[in-house]
Design a protein around this motif. Structure first.
Motif, PDB file in Angstrom:
ATOM      1  N   GLU A  33      48.339  -1.305 -32.664  1.00 43.53           N
ATOM      2  CA  GLU A  33      49.656  -0.914 -33.163  1.00 43.53           C
ATOM      3  C   GLU A  33      50.744  -0.935 -32.084  1.00 43.53           C
ATOM      4  O   GLU A  33      51.926  -0.997 -32.396  1.00 43.53           O
ATOM      5  CB  GLU A  33      49.585   0.503 -33.754  1.00 43.53           C
ATOM      6  N   ILE A  34      50.344  -0.822 -30.820  1.00 41.65           N
ATOM      7  CA  ILE A  34      51.346  -0.746 -29.756  1.00 41.65           C
ATOM      8  C   ILE A  34      51.570  -2.117 -29.118  1.00 41.65           C
ATOM      9  O   ILE A  34      50.663  -2.952 -29.064  1.00 41.65           O
ATOM     10  CB  ILE A  34      50.938   0.266 -28.667  1.00 41.65           C
ATOM     11  N   SER A  35      52.765  -2.341 -28.632  1.00 42.31           N
ATOM     12  CA  SER A  35      53.053  -3.585 -27.919  1.00 42.31           C
ATOM     13  C   SER A  35      53.953  -3.343 -26.708  1.00 42.31           C
ATOM     14  O   SER A  35      53.917  -4.076 -25.733  1.00 42.31           O
ATOM     15  CB  SER A  35      53.723  -4.600 -28.846  1.00 42.31           C
ATOM     16  N   SER A  36      54.743  -2.279 -26.764  1.00 42.80           N
ATOM     17  CA  SER A  36      55.719  -2.019 -25.714  1.00 42.80           C
ATOM     18  C   SER A  36      55.548  -0.610 -25.153  1.00 42.80           C
ATOM     19  O   SER A  36      54.999   0.275 -25.826  1.00 42.80           O
ATOM     20  CB  SER A  36      57.136  -2.163 -26.274  1.00 42.80           C
ATOM     21  N   TYR A  37      56.039  -0.410 -23.945  1.00 39.54           N
ATOM     22  CA  TYR A  37      56.035   0.922 -23.344  1.00 39.54           C
ATOM     23  C   TYR A  37      56.842   1.900 -24.186  1.00 39.54           C
ATOM     24  O   TYR A  37      56.628   3.114 -24.117  1.00 39.54           O
ATOM     25  CB  TYR A  37      56.563   0.868 -21.907  1.00 39.54           C
ATOM     26  N   VAL A  94      27.109   4.007 -37.205  1.00 37.08           N
ATOM     27  CA  VAL A  94      26.659   5.258 -36.603  1.00 37.08           C
ATOM     28  C   VAL A  94      27.556   6.384 -37.076  1.00 37.08           C
ATOM     29  O   VAL A  94      28.686   6.154 -37.531  1.00 37.08           O
ATOM     30  CB  VAL A  94      26.677   5.180 -35.059  1.00 37.08           C
ATOM     31  N   LEU A  95      27.052   7.618 -36.969  1.00 32.95           N
ATOM     32  CA  LEU A  95      27.870   8.800 -37.254  1.00 32.95           C
ATOM     33  C   LEU A  95      28.511   9.249 -35.950  1.00 32.95           C
ATOM     34  O   LEU A  95      27.836   9.419 -34.934  1.00 32.95           O
ATOM     35  CB  LEU A  95      27.003   9.920 -37.835  1.00 32.95           C
ATOM     36  N   GLY A  96      29.809   9.462 -35.977  1.00 31.44           N
ATOM     37  CA  GLY A  96      30.565   9.684 -34.749  1.00 31.44           C
ATOM     38  C   GLY A  96      30.379  11.057 -34.137  1.00 31.44           C
ATOM     39  O   GLY A  96      30.638  12.063 -34.788  1.00 31.44           O
ATOM     40  N   PRO A  97      29.956  11.124 -32.850  1.00 30.07           N
ATOM     41  CA  PRO A  97      29.979  12.383 -32.112  1.00 30.07           C
ATOM     42  C   PRO A  97      31.350  12.656 -31.502  1.00 30.07           C
ATOM     43  O   PRO A  97      31.678  13.775 -31.132  1.00 30.07           O
ATOM     44  CB  PRO A  97      28.930  12.155 -31.020  1.00 30.07           C
ATOM     45  N   THR A  98      32.157  11.584 -31.395  1.00 30.35           N
ATOM     46  CA  THR A  98      33.528  11.641 -30.901  1.00 30.35           C
ATOM     47  C   THR A  98      34.170  10.292 -31.236  1.00 30.35           C
ATOM     48  O   THR A  98      33.482   9.412 -31.770  1.00 30.35           O
ATOM     49  CB  THR A  98      33.563  11.956 -29.392  1.00 30.35           C
ATOM     50  N   HIS A  99      35.459  10.099 -30.940  1.00 32.27           N
ATOM     51  CA  HIS A  99      36.136   8.935 -31.513  1.00 32.27           C
ATOM     52  C   HIS A  99      36.942   8.089 -30.524  1.00 32.27           C
ATOM     53  O   HIS A  99      37.833   7.342 -30.933  1.00 32.27           O
ATOM     54  CB  HIS A  99      37.064   9.389 -32.652  1.00 32.27           C
ATOM     55  N   GLU A 100      36.624   8.141 -29.237  1.00 26.55           N
ATOM     56  CA  GLU A 100      37.347   7.297 -28.282  1.00 26.55           C
ATOM     57  C   GLU A 100      37.207   5.811 -28.619  1.00 26.55           C
ATOM     58  O   GLU A 100      38.175   5.040 -28.514  1.00 26.55           O
ATOM     59  CB  GLU A 100      36.844   7.528 -26.852  1.00 26.55           C
ATOM     60  N   GLU A 101      36.005   5.417 -28.998  1.00 30.02           N
ATOM     61  CA  GLU A 101      35.741   4.005 -29.294  1.00 30.02           C
ATOM     62  C   GLU A 101      36.432   3.531 -30.566  1.00 30.02           C
ATOM     63  O   GLU A 101      36.483   2.320 -30.842  1.00 30.02           O
ATOM     64  CB  GLU A 101      34.232   3.761 -29.410  1.00 30.02           C
ATOM     65  N   VAL A 102      36.952   4.458 -31.350  1.00 28.65           N
ATOM     66  CA  VAL A 102      37.642   4.108 -32.595  1.00 28.65           C
ATOM     67  C   VAL A 102      39.158   4.214 -32.437  1.00 28.65           C
ATOM     68  O   VAL A 102      39.906   3.309 -32.830  1.00 28.65           O
ATOM     69  CB  VAL A 102      37.161   5.019 -33.748  1.00 28.65           C
ATOM     70  N   ILE A 103      39.610   5.313 -31.826  1.00 32.19           N
ATOM     71  CA  ILE A 103      41.052   5.503 -31.692  1.00 32.19           C
ATOM     72  C   ILE A 103      41.672   4.472 -30.754  1.00 32.19           C
ATOM     73  O   ILE A 103      42.812   4.031 -30.966  1.00 32.19           O
ATOM     74  CB  ILE A 103      41.355   6.942 -31.181  1.00 32.19           C
ATOM     75  N   THR A 104      40.928   4.030 -29.736  1.00 32.26           N
ATOM     76  CA  THR A 104      41.512   3.098 -28.760  1.00 32.26           C
ATOM     77  C   THR A 104      41.896   1.770 -29.400  1.00 32.26           C
ATOM     78  O   THR A 104      43.043   1.329 -29.272  1.00 32.26           O
ATOM     79  CB  THR A 104      40.567   2.888 -27.566  1.00 32.26           C
TER      80      THR A 104
END
Length: 589
Positions: free
Chosen positions: A129-133, A113-123
């Protein structure tokens, strides 16, 4: 320094028929954009310069607030959207990428799909990439092209199928830190819009399909705005009409005692609020209970408001349903026992009360006390219906649309409503996206417990901001650009471009202006003075310097600000200092 004869600035004398509002007309007439298709526009060189300047101001304020720039693709895997919480709600406005082409309506099972926004991608991207606070306390942003399947694109860049947006996303370890980030972003937005020369207001807004704890919109007052803003000048209260509330129902309001037993009476043909308000019934709309049926996530529920009020459907989002629609007449009759027009929620009158997921009422029906409602029998109503004694209500809430003149919830003074253009929207999302088992963003806290990151998201309509500036900064002659976003800040109009002295003076003034940081356009065209002056006003360059043959003989040059009527005559030996000092003043303000 740019010479007009070597540039591409295709101005138009007349407004194209496609343009409905003044800012759209000026976008086209000033040679900023050209229409490619419905809701699709090409930025011409002048427009691209403005776009770049607005984008750069946005980038500078985001960076200053500690946000980190990245760039994600516009073509997105559909599976990431399907696994998220919004697929059913947004799929109708998304374009699919398929063998049928990018313009095709979204298929039942698209691969991309063409993105109207990117929450579903950035999350999931950040989640991997993250593991710790210790990894948190980060905000990412991009300036990216977005796509929305607008059924009726209109007003140029205001409602387009393809648009430029700044979208940002924050990831924090706690609700408190997420709120701090939210306020930092709000402050950055205020600086951005102020630097773009806009008069704007920040208003409380509905979270809509984004969800989350709360949100604010940044609105530019304009006659042709696409939203209504409710505000109070005394208290500073401001909210989108979809979110706004008033003080019409005061704290501690006591409801009238019952005035008598409930009485059924015949109302043949009276199936509307207005019909019941007329002879022979004469029941004022403010004394009627209006019952509406909706379906939320395949569950039927009822809403009760005053007959004189309008339901604000966006407020139904507070009930927790993901997808809401009006119920059909058949759905209504099978549960209520009557057709629309004779509905009510008096105890014991609903045919199948157990099939209603809930009955919710607006707080303002308490003002009725005793009133009239449908009997759930076609052609019949009930009177002497008391709010507390007779109505089968599960919960009260705020579901009505505010009207101008109602008391402000903070000051009690009359509220006003004005049209405005939305140019930015920020949300405190919470953990709606990050808690997903499929692609959430989770981390280990200081006690080694796994938790979802607390998120926020932040959008600015970059291309829409350009048109909002024009809508707010224009006159009968054309655009009046603020200094910071004008495609060129100084225009040097040479009336006799063949005169060597005139060309040399233009070059000298232009070079000095550039050395102070101004972008300079030299109008060296072989055109009549009237044409040059009209074009300069149309494209809206803030400072105009006019070099004419007669002026050169008299030893003077004309200097004029676009926003002023007066023309200043300046001696040739002083013009460089006058121009450069004016630029310094503007750059330091």
């Amino acid at each position: 320094m740019q010479y007009w004869s070597k540039a591409y600035i295709p101005t138009l004398k007349e407004s194209p028929a496609e343009a409905e509002i003044e800012s759209h007309k000026l976008l086209l007439r000033a040679g900023l954009v050209r229409k490619i298709g419905g809701g699709l526009y090409a930025f011409l060189p002048l427009g691209k310069r403005v776009l770049d300047k607005v984008s750069q101001i946005c980038r500078e304020e985001m960076n200053a607030a500690g946000a980190i720039e990245l760039l994600m693709p516009a073509v997105l895997p559909a599976e990431q959207w399907k696994a998220g919480p919004r697929w059913n709600a947004v799929r109708e406005v998304m374009y699919s990428v398929s063998s049928a082409g990018a313009d095709a309506k979204i298929s039942e099972d698209p691969q991309y799909v063409l993105g109207p926004t990117h929450e579903e991608v950035i999350t999931p991207l950040i989640g991997s990439e993250i593991s710790s606070y210790r990894d948190l306390g980060k905000t990412f942003y991009q300036i990216q092209t977005k796509y929305r399947n607008e059924i009726r694109p209109r007003y140029g860049l205001m409602r387009a199928r393809e648009f430029i947006m700044k979208d940002g996303y924050s990831f924090d370890e706690s609700d408190e830190k997420a709120e701090e980030t939210y306020h930092q972003m709000a402050a950055a937005y205020e600086k951005f819009f102020a630097r773009c020369g806009l008069k704007f207001i920040s208003v409380e807004a509905d979270t809509g399909i984004m969800g989350g704890a709360f949100s604010h919109e940044f609105m530019v007052p304009a006659e042709v705005g696409d939203d209504d803003v409710v505000y109070c000048e005394e208290s500073g209260y401001a909210a989108n009409v979809e979110k706004a509330s008033s003080g019409i129902v005061t704290d501690g309001l006591s409801v009238e005692a019952p005035e008598g037993e409930v009485v059924e009476f015949e109302t043949p043909g009276a199936t509307t609020i207005n019909a019941l308000a007329k002879e022979p019934y004469k029941v004022a709309a403010a004394r009627q209970y209006k019952t509406l049926l909706y379906v939320g996530d395949d569950k039927l529920f009822a809403i009760v408001i005053r007959g004189c009020d309008d339901l604000q459907e966006s407020k139904l989002g507070s009930l927790g349903y993901e997808f809401v629609r009006p119920a059909t007449p058949d759905e209504i009759e099978s549960v209520m026992g009557a057709k629309p027009g004779s509905l009510g929620v008096v105890n014991g009158t609903i045919k199948q009360r157990d099939r209603l997921d809930g009955v919710f009422a607006d707080d303002a029906i308490r003002l009725i006390g005793n009133g009239v409602t449908g009997a759930n029998k076609d052609g019949f109503h009930l009177k002497h219906v008391n709010v507390e004694r007779d109505l089968d209500i599960d919960n009260f809430g705020d579901f009505r649309q505010v009207k101008p003149g109602e008391p402000c919830p903070k000051s009690g003074k009359p509220l006003k409503i004005a049209r405005a253009i939305e140019v930015g929207h920020i949300f405190k999302l919470g953990t709606k996206f990050s808690e997903s088992e499929f692609w959430g963003a989770k981390f280990h806290d200081s006690e080694k417990q796994t938790k979802p990151a607390v998120m926020g998201c932040y959008g600015i309509g970059v291309s829409r901001t350009i048109q909002a500036v024009i809508e707010q900064s224009r006159d009968k002659w054309g655009i009046v650009w603020p200094w910071s976003v004008s495609p060129y800040q100084v225009i040097i109009t040479v009336l006799d471009p063949g005169m060597e002295d005139a060309a040399e003076l233009a070059k000298k003034i232009g070079s000095a202006a550039e050395s102070e940081g101004a972008d300079v356009l030299v109008d060296d065209r072989d055109e009549r003075p009237g044409v040059k002056f009209k074009d300069a006003d149309l494209i809206g360059i803030p400072l105009r310097v006019t070099i004419g043959g007669r002026g050169l003989k008299e030893g003077i040059v004309e200097v004029k600000w676009r926003i002023e009527d007066d023309v200043r005559k300046v001696a040739i030996d002083q013009v460089v200092e006058v121009v450069t000092s004016s630029i310094r003043d503007k750059n330091s303000s």
